[in-house]
Design an enzyme around this catalytic site. Structure first.
Site, PDB file in Angstrom:
ATOM      1  N   ASP A   1       0.828  -1.206   0.000  1.00 45.83           N
ATOM      2  CA  ASP A   1       0.000   0.000   0.000  1.00 45.83           C
ATOM      3  C   ASP A   1       0.868   1.263   0.000  1.00 45.83           C
ATOM      4  O   ASP A   1       0.563   2.240  -0.690  1.00 45.83           O
ATOM      5  CB  ASP A   1      -0.921   0.016   1.230  1.00 45.83           C
ATOM      6  CG  ASP A   1      -2.102  -0.945   1.068  1.00 45.83           C
ATOM      7  OD1 ASP A   1      -2.254  -1.503  -0.038  1.00 45.83           O
ATOM      8  OD2 ASP A   1      -2.853  -1.133   2.047  1.00 45.83           O
TER       9      ASP A   1
ATOM     10  N   ARG B   1      -0.508  21.081 -15.239  1.00 41.52           N
ATOM     11  CA  ARG B   1      -1.592  22.019 -15.523  1.00 41.52           C
ATOM     12  C   ARG B   1      -2.859  21.656 -14.761  1.00 41.52           C
ATOM     13  O   ARG B   1      -3.098  20.490 -14.473  1.00 41.52           O
ATOM     14  CB  ARG B   1      -1.871  22.010 -17.029  1.00 41.52           C
ATOM     15  CG  ARG B   1      -0.634  22.329 -17.859  1.00 41.52           C
ATOM     16  CD  ARG B   1      -0.877  22.011 -19.305  1.00 41.52           C
ATOM     17  NE  ARG B   1      -1.404  20.652 -19.484  1.00 41.52           N
ATOM     18  CZ  ARG B   1      -1.792  20.159 -20.639  1.00 41.52           C
ATOM     19  NH1 ARG B   1      -1.727  20.899 -21.728  1.00 41.52           N
ATOM     20  NH2 ARG B   1      -2.254  18.928 -20.726  1.00 41.52           N
TER      21      ARG B   1
ATOM     22  N   GLU C   1      -2.884  -1.799  -9.459  1.00 41.17           N
ATOM     23  CA  GLU C   1      -1.575  -1.137  -9.458  1.00 41.17           C
ATOM     24  C   GLU C   1      -1.373  -0.363 -10.765  1.00 41.17           C
ATOM     25  O   GLU C   1      -0.272  -0.216 -11.253  1.00 41.17           O
ATOM     26  CB  GLU C   1      -0.446  -2.145  -9.218  1.00 41.17           C
ATOM     27  CG  GLU C   1      -0.198  -3.136 -10.337  1.00 41.17           C
ATOM     28  CD  GLU C   1      -0.907  -4.479 -10.139  1.00 41.17           C
ATOM     29  OE1 GLU C   1      -1.940  -4.523  -9.455  1.00 41.17           O
ATOM     30  OE2 GLU C   1      -0.407  -5.477 -10.696  1.00 41.17           O
TER      31      GLU C   1
END
Ligand SMILES: [Mg+2]
Length: 317
Positions: A199, A215, A226
């Site tokens: 994790d 941006r 994953e």
């Protein structure tokens, strides 16, 4: 963690109250009542109220019913009909206490009524209640769109954003790119270091990818277990390659150990795809191309990205 601009607006330091009334004296009264705690904005016509809702995204509208031109009912109906504005709660302020009027207002989607002349205690209590509810529903809406583990946008948010970006780019005849990435040998990582470390690894990779875009309209999301994806509107393949390059560099800097990998470190493979969408096409093809590119990157040894830029004619279905 999600960039603050990912949600389109930041949580305001103070709630925003929009007061709509054709009589400035009424606005002044409410302004005096709330200007200490809230940012109070005003509109003196229905049309102006709608414009201010769009530009300010207030947390609550106090809406006079009787106004020349567009009346309060019409304003409320217009707000509720616009998906971007329909979550803004409306309290009607009315001079006549007529049950029929209240029913009509509630049916149009108002949350409450306040009667003139304004009683400060009642008004304050009702406004506070509605603002509290609004804050709670805003929070729920956000949680529903965030991946709990990584803090990135979740799959649902990603799907909404991709479609919006796709349609916008199609309209503007602009390219759109995505970068799909997959952590190399992640199952082995979990087997070696355990799920808690797994994790932590997912969070670190997510953070690197989030930091590799610049941006406000770029989105990074958790795509699957994953797998992560960056959606880059108005971006040619070169720009998307730059994002992938930044991402790989950041991941290398974070130097997470993975002894089962050749490099001894956590690495990713990525597929980069770009198209200029045609009107009436769907983004699925773009994702399929990015998956194909990811597959090539994996096949050719992992820890790399592969790019495919398509001519828009290939994307028409
Ligand atoms: Mg009036």
């Amino acid at each position: 963690m999600p960039q603050p601009n990912e949600w389109g607006k930041l949580p305001h330091a103070k709630p925003r109250l929009l007061v709509v009334d054709d009589q400035p004296i009424n606005i002044r009264l409410i302004h005096e009542l709330f200007s200490q705690e809230f940012d109070v904005f005003m509109a003196t016509s229905g049309q102006q109220a709608l414009e201010k809702c769009k530009s300010l995204m207030p947390d609550l509208v106090l809406l006079d019913i009787v106004m020349p031109g567009m009346d309060g009912y019409q304003v409320c109906a217009a707000l509720k009909a616009d998906p971007a504005l329909s979550d803004i709660p409306v309290i009607f302020i009315t001079g006549n206490s007529n049950e029929e009027d209240e029913v009509k207002g509630l049916e149009l989607g108002a949350v409450d009524f306040i009667h003139k002349p304004i009683n400060p205690v009642i008004t304050r209590a009702r406004v506070n209640t509605q603002l509290k509810l609004k804050r709670q529903s805003d929070l729920l809406r956000q949680v529903a769109l965030i991946d709990g583990l990584t803090g990135l946008a979740n799959r649902r948010r990603y799907e909404q954003e991709l479609l919006t970006a796709w349609l916008q780019c199609a309209r503007d005849n602009q390219p759109i790119s995505v970068v799909i990435c997959d952590i190399d040998n992640f199952k082995l990582y979990n087997d070696t270091y355990g799920h808690v470390a797994g994790d932590a690894c997912l969070r670190e990779v997510a953070q690197c990818m989030a930091n590799s875009v610049q941006r406000p309209y770029d989105l990074v999301a958790r795509y699957g277990g994953e797998e992560f994806i960056a959606v880059l509107p108005r971006t040619w393949n070169e720009g998307a390659q730059q994002v992938a390059t930044n991402f790989f560099a950041m991941l290398q800097l974070s130097a997470l150990k993975h002894e089962k990998n050749v490099t001894g470190l956590v690495t990713v493979s990525a597929g980069v795809a770009t198209v200029v969408p045609l009107p009436n096409s769907s983004p699925e093809k773009l994702i399929a191309i990015a998956d194909e590119a990811l597959y090539v990157a994996k096949k050719s040894g992992r820890n790399r990205f592969h790019c495919i830029a398509m001519d828009s004619s290939h994307v028409s279905e």
